[in-house]
Write an enzyme that holds these catalytic residues in place. Structure first.
Site, PDB file in Angstrom:
ATOM      1  N   PHE A   1       0.851  -1.190   0.000  1.00 27.82           N
ATOM      2  CA  PHE A   1       0.000   0.000   0.000  1.00 27.82           C
ATOM      3  C   PHE A   1       0.883   1.235   0.000  1.00 27.82           C
ATOM      4  O   PHE A   1       1.762   1.379   0.847  1.00 27.82           O
ATOM      5  CB  PHE A   1      -0.940   0.044   1.210  1.00 27.82           C
ATOM      6  CG  PHE A   1      -1.855   1.242   1.161  1.00 27.82           C
ATOM      7  CD1 PHE A   1      -2.977   1.244   0.342  1.00 27.82           C
ATOM      8  CD2 PHE A   1      -1.576   2.384   1.893  1.00 27.82           C
ATOM      9  CE1 PHE A   1      -3.809   2.360   0.253  1.00 27.82           C
ATOM     10  CE2 PHE A   1      -2.404   3.502   1.813  1.00 27.82           C
ATOM     11  CZ  PHE A   1      -3.519   3.492   0.993  1.00 27.82           C
TER      12      PHE A   1
ATOM     13  N   ASP B   1       9.244   2.608   1.845  1.00 30.65           N
ATOM     14  CA  ASP B   1       8.056   3.293   2.338  1.00 30.65           C
ATOM     15  C   ASP B   1       7.937   2.974   3.835  1.00 30.65           C
ATOM     16  O   ASP B   1       7.470   1.906   4.220  1.00 30.65           O
ATOM     17  CB  ASP B   1       6.824   2.812   1.564  1.00 30.65           C
ATOM     18  CG  ASP B   1       5.541   3.502   2.024  1.00 30.65           C
ATOM     19  OD1 ASP B   1       5.515   4.029   3.153  1.00 30.65           O
ATOM     20  OD2 ASP B   1       4.557   3.486   1.251  1.00 30.65           O
TER      21      ASP B   1
ATOM     22  N   LYS C   1       2.490   9.680   8.451  1.00 32.26           N
ATOM     23  CA  LYS C   1       1.710   9.256   9.624  1.00 32.26           C
ATOM     24  C   LYS C   1       2.168   9.852  10.963  1.00 32.26           C
ATOM     25  O   LYS C   1       1.699  10.904  11.344  1.00 32.26           O
ATOM     26  CB  LYS C   1       1.652   7.729   9.668  1.00 32.26           C
ATOM     27  CG  LYS C   1       0.820   7.158   8.504  1.00 32.26           C
ATOM     28  CD  LYS C   1       0.154   5.844   8.808  1.00 32.26           C
ATOM     29  CE  LYS C   1      -1.008   5.579   7.868  1.00 32.26           C
ATOM     30  NZ  LYS C   1      -0.670   4.922   6.604  1.00 32.26           N
TER      31      LYS C   1
HETATM   32  C1  LIG Z   1      -0.827   5.308   5.172  1.00 37.90           C
HETATM   33  C2  LIG Z   1       0.193   4.865   4.199  1.00 37.90           C
HETATM   34  C3  LIG Z   1       0.410   5.564   3.007  1.00 37.90           C
HETATM   35  C4  LIG Z   1      -0.439   6.735   2.561  1.00 37.90           C
HETATM   36  O1  LIG Z   1      -0.358   7.825   3.411  1.00 37.90           O
HETATM   37  P1  LIG Z   1      -1.458   8.999   3.294  1.00 37.90           P
HETATM   38  O2  LIG Z   1      -1.011  10.003   4.308  1.00 37.90           O
HETATM   39  O3  LIG Z   1      -2.791   8.381   3.612  1.00 37.90           O
HETATM   40  O4  LIG Z   1      -1.418   9.510   1.911  1.00 37.90           O
HETATM   41  C5  LIG Z   1       1.443   5.130   2.178  1.00 37.90           C
HETATM   42  N1  LIG Z   1       2.197   4.071   2.498  1.00 37.90           N
HETATM   43  C6  LIG Z   1       2.008   3.374   3.641  1.00 37.90           C
HETATM   44  C7  LIG Z   1       2.904   2.227   3.957  1.00 37.90           C
HETATM   45  C8  LIG Z   1       0.991   3.735   4.521  1.00 37.90           C
HETATM   46  O5  LIG Z   1       0.795   3.024   5.634  1.00 37.90           O
END
Ligand SMILES: *Cc1c(COP(=O)(O)O)cnc(C)c1O
Length: 402
Positions: free
Chosen positions: A130, A217, A254
């Site tokens: 994700f 990420d 986050k």
């Molecule tokens: C939450 C999340 C995102 C997206 O972040 P947003 O602030 O909602 O755009 C991307 N990568 C990972 C791994 C996430 O947990």
């Protein structure tokens, strides 16, 4: 109520709303108190209404909220310095969200590819990943539900199974247009999937051999959640791994602002020199308010030793869950690192595992179910043993009686 609301129907919301918080607790509009074992999906790592963060935000709001990236922003510079000091990275670009941080990473990968003479640079991304909801990041995301209806997708993403080094090597042999790998150190939305201990280091090696950017990420895993500042740093404690395993690019969001929207794309070495003035930008990104919040978050995590607490409480919760649930038939696997915990349940046709979220709500506990059948817990880093026990007991009973 939701039917008559003027909000676009992007979420199937639970029938509860909150008006205040205090540490791990939230108070609903009807006065009921809830223990928050989700932290706004790994955002409020310091809990709710943390006095140091609240004071920093209030003080900054009275001084200066926004200027522009047309000017120097001393607080942004300071947060950039601190993030680089704790990560070993060299440069930072600030955004307002995780998806935007990943957009910056994707643009860096394409610039890097162009520098190698690749006309249409590709990025290897993983099944079950994700990366966000913008068009490029949903195209990178390995979940059809996120993409369906939004085709044509952004081109240039090549998919590999997660935790499968051979698959990546095969792509390397057959595709000369790759510029980067984008991967989560632990898949969060994908179900708290933890790869083999040497997975990231092998990716590091493949990236070095092929001159690809290694892009992590860490939007969900970063900021102390897993018991290190960043999940990639776990390998440092393992003697068999080189200490040279930092990524070329790392994205954060986050927990970086404890709820104040802020994201960051960090880069090291050659990747840190790719962007030139005019290549990328953001109106809000890294403004004085958001970066002041970020600085307060870093200071508080350090001062209150919260990374050690995440490690200790995480280990405790994992052990306790294993004790309580190992023999329960519907429990497939219990896994976690620090305060990122997943309890995978056996798929069952006659059961909707998301019901567990509602049952927990009835017990005044906020949890999450992701990837259909994984109970996901992301409690705040400030959690105490007593609060952890409440989560363990409540969740264990719910699963045993489900
Ligand atoms: C939450 C999340 C995102 C997206 O972040 P947003 O602030 O909602 O755009 C991307 N990568 C990972 C791994 C996430 O947990």
């Amino acid at each position: 109520m939701s039917d008559s609301s003027h909000l676009m129907s992007t979420y199937a919301r639970l029938p509860v709303g909150f008006e205040s918080g205090n540490g791990v607790f939230l108070t609903a509009t009807d006065g009921k108190h809830y223990l928050d074992a989700l932290s706004g999906i790994a955002v409020c790592g310091l809990g709710h209404a943390h006095p140091k963060i609240a004071d920093a935000i209030a003080d900054q709001a009275k001084k200066l909220i926004h200027t522009s990236n047309l000017y120097e922003i001393p607080l942004q510079t300071e947060l950039g310095d601190k993030l680089c000091a704790i990560s070993g990275m060299d440069k930072v670009f600030f955004s307002n969200s995780g998806a935007e941080a990943n957009e910056a990473a994707i643009k860096l990968a394409r610039l890097h590819g162009k520098q190698q003479g690749i006309e249409r640079p590709g990025i290897i991304v993983m099944e079950g990943s994700f990366h966000g909801r913008t068009l490029a990041t949903l195209s990178a995301t390995g979940n059809r539900k996120v993409q369906a209806g939004f085709e044509p997708l952004v081109a240039g993403f090549i998919r590999a199974p997660y935790n499968d080094i051979e698959a990546i090597q095969k792509i390397a042999e057959n595709n000369s247009d790759i510029a980067a790998i984008l991967v989560e150190p632990i898949q969060g939305e994908g179900g708290v999937v933890i790869p083999d201990a040497d997975y990231l280091n092998k990716i590091r090696q493949i990236c070095d051999q092929n001159n690809w950017l290694m892009m992590l990420d860490e939007i969900q895993t970063g900021m102390g959640r897993t018991g290190e500042w960043f999940a990639f740093q776990h390998s440092h404690s393992n003697d068999s791994l080189t200490p040279n395993d930092k990524p070329d690019v790392m994205t954060l969001a986050k927990a970086l602002g404890n709820g104040v929207p802020i994201g960051a794309c960090l880069a090291s070495g050659k990747a840190a020199e790719l962007f030139q003035p005019g290549n990328h930008g953001s109106t809000f990104g890294g403004n004085p308010l958001a970066t002041r919040a970020g600085l307060a978050v870093l200071e508080t995590i350090e001062y209150d030793n919260l990374i050690a607490n995440a490690e200790n409480m995480g280990r405790y919760m994992l052990e306790q869950f294993k004790q309580q649930l190992n023999d329960v038939e519907i429990v497939k696997e219990i896994r976690g690192l620090g305060l990122m915990i997943g309890i995978e349940l056996e798929p069952a046709e006659n059961k909707n595992h998301a019901e567990l979220v509602k049952q927990a709500l009835d017990e005044n506990l906020l949890i999450n179910v992701t990837a259909d059948n994984v109970v996901r817990l992301l409690p705040p880093l400030i959690i105490t043993k007593e609060q952890a026990d409440t989560i363990i007991d409540t969740v264990s009973i719910l699963i045993k009686t489900f």
